[in-house]
Design an enzyme around this catalytic site. Structure first.
Site, short mmCIF file in Angstrom:
data_model
loop_
_atom_site.label_atom_id
_atom_site.label_comp_id
_atom_site.label_asym_id
_atom_site.label_seq_id
_atom_site.Cartn_x
_atom_site.Cartn_y
_atom_site.Cartn_z
N ARG A 56 7.64 -1.45 -0.54
CA ARG A 56 7.23 -2.33 0.61
C ARG A 56 7.32 -1.61 2.02
O ARG A 56 6.31 -1.68 2.58
CB ARG A 56 8.22 -3.46 0.72
CG ARG A 56 7.70 -4.43 2.00
CD ARG A 56 8.62 -5.51 2.13
NE ARG A 56 8.18 -6.58 3.02
CZ ARG A 56 8.06 -6.42 4.41
NH1 ARG A 56 8.73 -5.50 5.11
NH2 ARG A 56 7.61 -7.41 5.16
N CYS A 57 8.32 -0.48 1.96
CA CYS A 57 8.36 0.32 2.95
C CYS A 57 7.21 1.42 3.18
O CYS A 57 6.67 1.29 4.23
CB CYS A 57 9.57 1.30 2.97
SG CYS A 57 11.17 0.44 3.40
N MET A 58 6.59 1.64 1.94
CA MET A 58 5.38 2.44 2.35
C MET A 58 3.94 1.80 2.35
O MET A 58 2.93 2.56 2.19
CB MET A 58 5.37 3.37 0.77
CG MET A 58 6.64 4.15 0.61
SD MET A 58 6.33 5.47 -0.63
CE MET A 58 6.50 4.28 -1.96
#
Length: 410
Positions: free
Chosen positions: A399-401
């Site tokens: 999700r962060c990426m």
């Protein structure tokens, strides 16, 4: 892109159609042990393997029918003429706090001599070592040049850029262009500014619900779109309550369709830096959660009436609260690492809770979090597992990426 809106994200789980990534680049090779804390890293990834892992992540998305955009390409496409190009260079140098006049001039000449827009963007991301600049006579050096004479960079790299979730966040048809927690990362939002101002497809066509010039901090990992009616925001190490209030007033005033916001307040430390490192939505009625936050978690319900925010602390069980607000009979909280405290701590550190849902019940995860993954599969979820041995060193997961630009409505 819908017919009328280039950004369309009204859930965390609707089928993902278009997403923005950043392939790790030379900025990773400009990490040094002595300056890791300054650049918000704990370790140094091996770039070649990190790129292979990231390429596999992008291919996994394409295999599921997702169009993959890259930040570096969008930013390059936004430099549509020489005037905008020079404006970008000057703004980039200004935000890098280069104080010596001769140093500024040398950096500007170096960047102006890069004729290819993508090469220019990638150079600004990588940072500039002092060794790349011509020797500046002592008489022309500024005080900063003399005081930091042993520091190797004229401009710091931006190694966190492959975590595209944080510099800005897509919310409904709008974008929150964020003011970030640290100076190191705040410079990253410059690319978003140029994309949403000058890009042929996105420039001037997306309502802004937060501006990078704000003085209070907010990051995209704390901004979750639970449904077309409900948002979740985290009050965390990286996002403060004042920013959330500004964001919410703007969202409600822009009439993006959202009726309520759930604000989650939890422990303020690096291992729980964002809401999405401890809490993500994986299906209509299922969430991952890190058990360590549950005891201290406080949730506030925020609505907008008569031109003002109305805030009320929610009491009771989190699963019941989520079920009520999402209009489902029951919500299941799936604990990262299960009931084992050691496994939970280890797998949360390796982003076991930071999943990317690409359709209801279909989730991209790191393969290393074996206990959490087995639990998710036992709940009927389809997992697409990617290797992240190098990517995870930056303390971020799928999700962060990723930054969704378009999801199908539920």
């Amino acid at each position: 892109m819908t017919q009328t809106h280039p950004i369309h994200v009204f859930s965390e789980i609707g089928k993902l159609k278009k997403v923005m990534l950043h392939r790790p680049g030379k900025e990773i090779e400009n990490l040094m042990p002595d300056y890791l804390e300054r650049l918000l890293f704990d370790d140094i990834p091996f770039l070649e393997d990190a790129q292979k892992e990231h390429d596999a992540f992008a291919q996994a998305l394409r295999n599921e029918g997702v169009e993959v955009l890259y930040l570096e390409n969008l930013a390059a496409e936004s430099l549509t003429n020489q005037e905008i190009r020079e404006q970008f260079i000057d703004e980039y140098i200004g935000e890098a706090n280069v104080r010596g006049r001769a140093t500024k001039k040398a950096i500007r000449e170096l960047l102006l001599n890069i004729k290819d827009n993508k090469e220019l963007i990638e150079k600004t991301m990588a940072g500039i070592q002092k060794s790349e600049l011509p020797e500046i006579p002592s008489s022309e050096k500024g005080l900063t040049d003399l005081v930091e004479s042993n520091y190797p960079f004229a401009i710091d790299p931006m190694p966190n850029l492959y975590f595209t979730r944080d510099p800005f966040a897509t919310i409904g048809n709008g974008v929150s262009l964020n003011h970030m927690f640290s100076e190191t990362r705040n410079r990253e939002t410059l690319y978003g500014k140029y994309i949403f101002t000058h890009h042929p497809e996105y420039g001037g066509k997306v309502p802004m619900v937060y501006e990078r010039e704000e003085t209070t901090r907010i990051e995209g990992g704390d901004e979750l779109v639970l449904s077309k009616d409900v948002l979740a925001v985290g009050i965390s190490q990286r996002t403060d309550a004042a920013s959330i209030e500004k964001l919410l007033v703007n969202i409600f005033k822009q009439n993006l369709g959202f009726k309520k916001v759930l604000a989650f307040e939890f422990a303020n430390n690096r291992k729980f830096m964002h809401l999405d490192t401890v809490f993500t939505m994986v299906d209509y009625d299922k969430f991952t959660i890190h058990p360590e936050i549950e005891g201290d978690l406080r949730v506030y319900s925020v609505t907008y009436e008569n031109q003002d925010l109305h805030i009320e602390e929610e009491k009771g069980d989190l699963a019941d609260l989520l079920a009520k607000n999402l209009g489902v009979e029951k919500v299941e909280l799936i604990r990262c690492g299960g009931d084992n405290l050691v496994a939970a701590g280890r797998e949360q550190w390796n982003d076991g809770s930071n999943t990317l849902t690409i359709a209801p019940g279909v989730v991209i995860v790191y393969n290393r979090n074996t206990i959490t993954n087995a639990i998710l599969e036992s709940k009927g979820l389809k997992l697409i597992k990617i290797n992240g041995s190098e990517l995870v060193r930056g303390r971020g997961g799928p999700r962060c990426m990723s930054m969704p630009f378009e999801r199908e409505d539920l």
